[in-house]
Design a protein around this motif. Structure first.
Motif, PDB file in Angstrom:
ATOM      1  N   UNK A 295       0.813  -1.214   0.000  1.00  0.00           N
ATOM      2  CA  UNK A 295       0.000   0.000   0.000  1.00  0.00           C
ATOM      3  C   UNK A 295       0.852   1.271   0.000  1.00  0.00           C
ATOM      4  N   UNK A 296       2.157   1.112   0.074  1.00  0.00           N
ATOM      5  CA  UNK A 296       3.065   2.260   0.204  1.00  0.00           C
ATOM      6  C   UNK A 296       3.659   2.622  -1.159  1.00  0.00           C
ATOM      7  N   UNK A 297       3.585   3.887  -1.511  1.00  0.00           N
ATOM      8  CA  UNK A 297       4.203   4.361  -2.747  1.00  0.00           C
ATOM      9  C   UNK A 297       5.716   4.396  -2.579  1.00  0.00           C
ATOM     10  N   UNK A 298       6.430   3.865  -3.590  1.00  0.00           N
ATOM     11  CA  UNK A 298       7.894   3.819  -3.541  1.00  0.00           C
ATOM     12  C   UNK A 298       8.465   4.253  -4.893  1.00  0.00           C
ATOM     13  N   UNK A 299       9.740   4.630  -4.936  1.00  0.00           N
ATOM     14  CA  UNK A 299      10.297   5.244  -6.149  1.00  0.00           C
ATOM     15  C   UNK A 299      10.818   4.272  -7.199  1.00  0.00           C
ATOM     16  N   UNK A 300      10.298   3.037  -7.227  1.00  0.00           N
ATOM     17  CA  UNK A 300      10.917   2.017  -8.064  1.00  0.00           C
ATOM     18  C   UNK A 300      10.200   1.797  -9.389  1.00  0.00           C
ATOM     19  N   UNK A 301      10.998   1.600 -10.431  1.00  0.00           N
ATOM     20  CA  UNK A 301      10.469   1.325 -11.764  1.00  0.00           C
ATOM     21  C   UNK A 301      10.195  -0.163 -11.968  1.00  0.00           C
ATOM     22  N   UNK A 302      10.828  -0.999 -11.171  1.00  0.00           N
ATOM     23  CA  UNK A 302      10.676  -2.451 -11.287  1.00  0.00           C
ATOM     24  C   UNK A 302       9.998  -2.977 -10.021  1.00  0.00           C
ATOM     25  N   UNK A 303       8.848  -3.634 -10.149  1.00  0.00           N
ATOM     26  CA  UNK A 303       8.143  -4.160  -8.966  1.00  0.00           C
ATOM     27  C   UNK A 303       8.999  -5.095  -8.119  1.00  0.00           C
ATOM     28  N   UNK A 304       9.982  -5.758  -8.738  1.00  0.00           N
ATOM     29  CA  UNK A 304      10.840  -6.675  -7.992  1.00  0.00           C
ATOM     30  C   UNK A 304      11.678  -5.957  -6.938  1.00  0.00           C
ATOM     31  N   UNK A 305      11.923  -4.672  -7.143  1.00  0.00           N
ATOM     32  CA  UNK A 305      12.736  -3.926  -6.189  1.00  0.00           C
ATOM     33  C   UNK A 305      11.997  -3.704  -4.869  1.00  0.00           C
TER      34      UNK A 305
END
Length: 344
Positions: A295-305
């Motif tokens: 549920x937390x927004x994060x700065x990643x372009x790849x979901x695996x990160x």
């Protein structure tokens, strides 16, 4: 946010993230010389925070051998895999924890190389650090600082082993995580205040986690609810819940569920499904509270990160519950009866 210094938090996290060049230089030097395995050695929370690192490596490659050891047990019975080609990784806030100092001293004396993160420079533990990494932190931000050290460290070892081809992208995006963590806290603050009020008088909790978040379940139960709030708590791996602890569930039992984003989410779902089954078939209502990094927004372009940083994220948001719980229970998180109060 209640009782929270946002500029201080931003500085502590940013300073820890700025260790990246030092970490890369150290790991590259180690890999160039060669090593046999990596021992993460800690006690209490500093041990718990190493468990996700092992899970990450173990589910990524067989080329890097990672072990997690409790410092006192490591000293009492050193593993046969430990030797002069081992790399020993430590974290300590105070730099004065006796078990950490003795373990680091032993590792150095055995010819192994030591990597040490400290939040207080010039302390006894640093004497036994071949590679020292320093950035200031206090208990409420210590976990973020530790993960800002451990995640780049493990990522670099994986990259050098050819097991993390997206290293550069990940690290650049990871370096932008601080404002996202801060927003995650802000988004959880009101909810955690209500949650703390709801179960301020409960005398028992179960904290469940799995995969990357099993270590954080262990840490939240022991280091926060038990040590800092004196509340009887059991940390339970979601997969093991059904092999004993299930029988302790009764009306109103508190389950704090820590959801991550690795392949073990289905293990958490099984426990969650059981709570509904218990209500439907037995009429027993458990008190379930979930924290979910998805549920937390994060700065990643790849979901695996996202799964890599999930322990850091879950600690970040559960800190809001800890803070509010201390307030409504009139029990400061720094109060101790025995810990560091007696010579034991």
């Amino acid at each position: 946010m209640f009782n929270f210094d946002e500029p201080r938090y931003a500085k502590v996290v940013s300073d820890a993230l700025a260790l990246r060049p030092q970490i890369e230089t150290a790991v590259d030097e180690i890999c160039e010389r060669g090593y046999s395995n990596i021992f993460f050695i800690g006690c209490g929370g500093t041990w718990a925070h190493t468990l996700p690192m092992k899970y990450w490596v173990d589910t990524t490659t067989a080329a890097v051998d990672v072990r997690c050891e409790i410092a006192s047990e490591f000293l009492a019975c050193p593993p046969k895999a430990f030797g002069k080609e081992s790399i020993c990784v430590f974290s300590t806030r105070t730099g004065t924890t006796p078990e950490i100092i003795e373990a680091a001293k032993y590792c150095q004396a055995s010819g192994a190389r030591t990597m040490m993160y400290v939040s207080n420079d010039g302390t006894p533990a640093t004497e036994f650090a071949d590679y020292k990494f320093y950035s200031f932190a206090e208990d409420d931000v210590l976990c973020e600082a530790i993960y800002s050290y451990q995640i780049p460290l493990v990522a670099r070892f994986l990259k050098n082993a050819g097991a993390f081809p997206k290293y550069d992208v990940f690290m650049d995006e990871f370096g932008q995580i601080q404002p996202y963590l801060l927003k995650a806290k802000q988004d959880q603050d009101v909810r955690c205040a209500a949650m703390a009020e709801d179960f301020k008088d409960l005398d028992y909790h179960m904290v469940l986690g799995s995969g990357m978040l099993w270590g954080e379940a262990y840490d939240y139960a022991m280091c926060i609810l038990e040590e800092m709030q004196w509340i009887k708590t059991k940390s339970i791996h979601a997969a093991e819940f059904f092999h004993g602890t299930i029988e302790l569930c009764e009306e109103g039992t508190s389950l704090i569920m820590l959801y991550g984003e690795d392949d073990t989410r289905n293990l958490m779902d099984r426990v969650d499904n059981f709570t509904h089954l218990l209500a439907d078939e037995k009429g027993i209502q458990l008190r379930v509270n979930k924290f979910d990094t998805a549920e937390v927004e994060l700065p990643f372009s790849d979901p695996e990160f996202r799964k890599i940083v999930s322990p850091m994220v879950i600690y970040t948001i559960t800190e809001r519950l800890s803070c509010h719980l201390a307030n409504v229970r009139n029990h400061p998180l720094t109060t101790r009866r025995y810990y560091h109060q007696m010579n034991y």
